[in-house]
Design a protein around this motif. Sequence first.
Motif, PDB file in Angstrom:
ATOM      1  N   LYS A  54      -0.472  22.730 -12.136  1.00  0.00           N
ATOM      2  CA  LYS A  54      -0.533  22.942 -10.687  1.00  0.00           C
ATOM      3  C   LYS A  54      -1.427  22.344  -9.880  1.00  0.00           C
ATOM      4  CE  LYS A  54      -1.644  27.001  -8.773  1.00  0.00           C
ATOM      5  NZ  LYS A  54      -1.667  28.373  -8.482  1.00  0.00           N
ATOM      6  N   GLN A  93       2.093  25.298 -20.728  1.00  0.00           N
ATOM      7  CA  GLN A  93       2.042  26.239 -19.471  1.00  0.00           C
ATOM      8  C   GLN A  93       0.484  26.266 -19.118  1.00  0.00           C
ATOM      9  OE1 GLN A  93       4.070  29.366 -21.384  1.00  0.00           O
ATOM     10  NE2 GLN A  93       5.243  29.509 -19.522  1.00  0.00           N
ATOM     11  N   LYS A 113       4.295  29.981 -15.634  1.00  0.00           N
ATOM     12  CA  LYS A 113       4.223  28.539 -15.222  1.00  0.00           C
ATOM     13  C   LYS A 113       5.255  27.703 -15.891  1.00  0.00           C
ATOM     14  CE  LYS A 113      -0.743  28.399 -14.572  1.00  0.00           C
ATOM     15  NZ  LYS A 113      -1.952  27.799 -15.159  1.00  0.00           N
ATOM     16  N   ALA A 114       5.452  26.587 -15.237  1.00  0.00           N
ATOM     17  CA  ALA A 114       6.558  25.766 -15.861  1.00  0.00           C
ATOM     18  C   ALA A 114       5.755  24.941 -16.983  1.00  0.00           C
ATOM     19  CB  ALA A 114       6.710  24.697 -14.814  1.00  0.00           C
ATOM     20  N   ASN A 115       6.553  24.484 -18.097  1.00  0.00           N
ATOM     21  CA  ASN A 115       5.932  23.764 -19.090  1.00  0.00           C
ATOM     22  C   ASN A 115       5.860  22.443 -18.706  1.00  0.00           C
ATOM     23  OD1 ASN A 115       5.744  25.453 -21.294  1.00  0.00           O
ATOM     24  ND2 ASN A 115       7.859  25.501 -21.640  1.00  0.00           N
ATOM     25  N   THR A 116       4.788  21.831 -18.623  1.00  0.00           N
ATOM     26  CA  THR A 116       4.419  20.475 -18.214  1.00  0.00           C
ATOM     27  C   THR A 116       3.610  19.775 -19.151  1.00  0.00           C
ATOM     28  OG1 THR A 116       2.538  20.897 -16.726  1.00  0.00           O
ATOM     29  CG2 THR A 116       4.587  20.990 -15.657  1.00  0.00           C
ATOM     30  N   GLN A 117       3.866  18.105 -19.118  1.00  0.00           N
ATOM     31  CA  GLN A 117       3.055  17.424 -19.975  1.00  0.00           C
ATOM     32  C   GLN A 117       1.533  17.466 -19.315  1.00  0.00           C
ATOM     33  OE1 GLN A 117       3.882  15.277 -22.488  1.00  0.00           O
ATOM     34  NE2 GLN A 117       1.805  14.831 -22.890  1.00  0.00           N
ATOM     35  N   ARG A 118       0.566  17.746 -20.369  1.00  0.00           N
ATOM     36  CA  ARG A 118      -0.767  18.100 -19.943  1.00  0.00           C
ATOM     37  C   ARG A 118      -1.810  17.300 -20.713  1.00  0.00           C
ATOM     38  NH1 ARG A 118      -1.155  23.108 -16.592  1.00  0.00           N
ATOM     39  NH2 ARG A 118       0.771  23.998 -16.443  1.00  0.00           N
ATOM     40  N   VAL A 171       2.652  19.791 -24.317  1.00  0.00           N
ATOM     41  CA  VAL A 171       3.623  20.281 -23.388  1.00  0.00           C
ATOM     42  C   VAL A 171       3.446  21.613 -23.274  1.00  0.00           C
ATOM     43  CG1 VAL A 171       5.944  20.376 -22.587  1.00  0.00           C
ATOM     44  CG2 VAL A 171       5.045  18.219 -23.499  1.00  0.00           C
ATOM     45  N   GLY A 216      -1.638  17.194 -15.213  1.00  0.00           N
ATOM     46  CA  GLY A 216      -0.439  17.888 -15.470  1.00  0.00           C
ATOM     47  C   GLY A 216      -0.970  19.398 -14.987  1.00  0.00           C
TER      48      GLY A 216
END
Length: 160
Positions: free
Chosen positions: A151, A108, A21-26, A106, A149
């Motif tokens: 998917k 996964q 999974k991409a690292n995203t702001q959550r 930030v 944040g």
Amino acid sequence: MSELTHLDKYGQAHMVDVGSKANTQREARAEAFVQMHAETLALIHSGDHKKGDVLAVARIAGIQAAKKCADLIPLCHPLMLTHIKVELTPEPEHQRVRIESCCRLVGQTGVEMEALTAATVAALTLYDMCKAVDKGMIITGARVLEKTGGKSGHYRVDEQ
């Protein structure tokens, strides 16, 4: 409705692999409530409780709990949280304390469990500190209010 991600094809529990999974702001926000007698709430609000500042202790407990979520919930990933906030607001008109938590990172995987853990452990701490004066307190309404944040995108509870 989506499939349960913590079960393999044989129905056995496992930790989800988030490595691809991409690292995203959550971020996730959660709430819980502690219903109590009006006198108990007044004691908390005035700061006259013999155990000290009930709201401050519950706030710290919630923050600590969010950081320990993976130790408490077996299949949760240990997370490097970048922000944890726990607010406790007396609501005399409802004879309760509202607890709202916010967790951010930030990474996964999401932080809903950390936010829920923060809110509920703060509620448990408030109960523990006040049970000597009000054993009839009720912890209610634990839920995720919002998450961003990842998917699955943005979720926000319907404000009814």
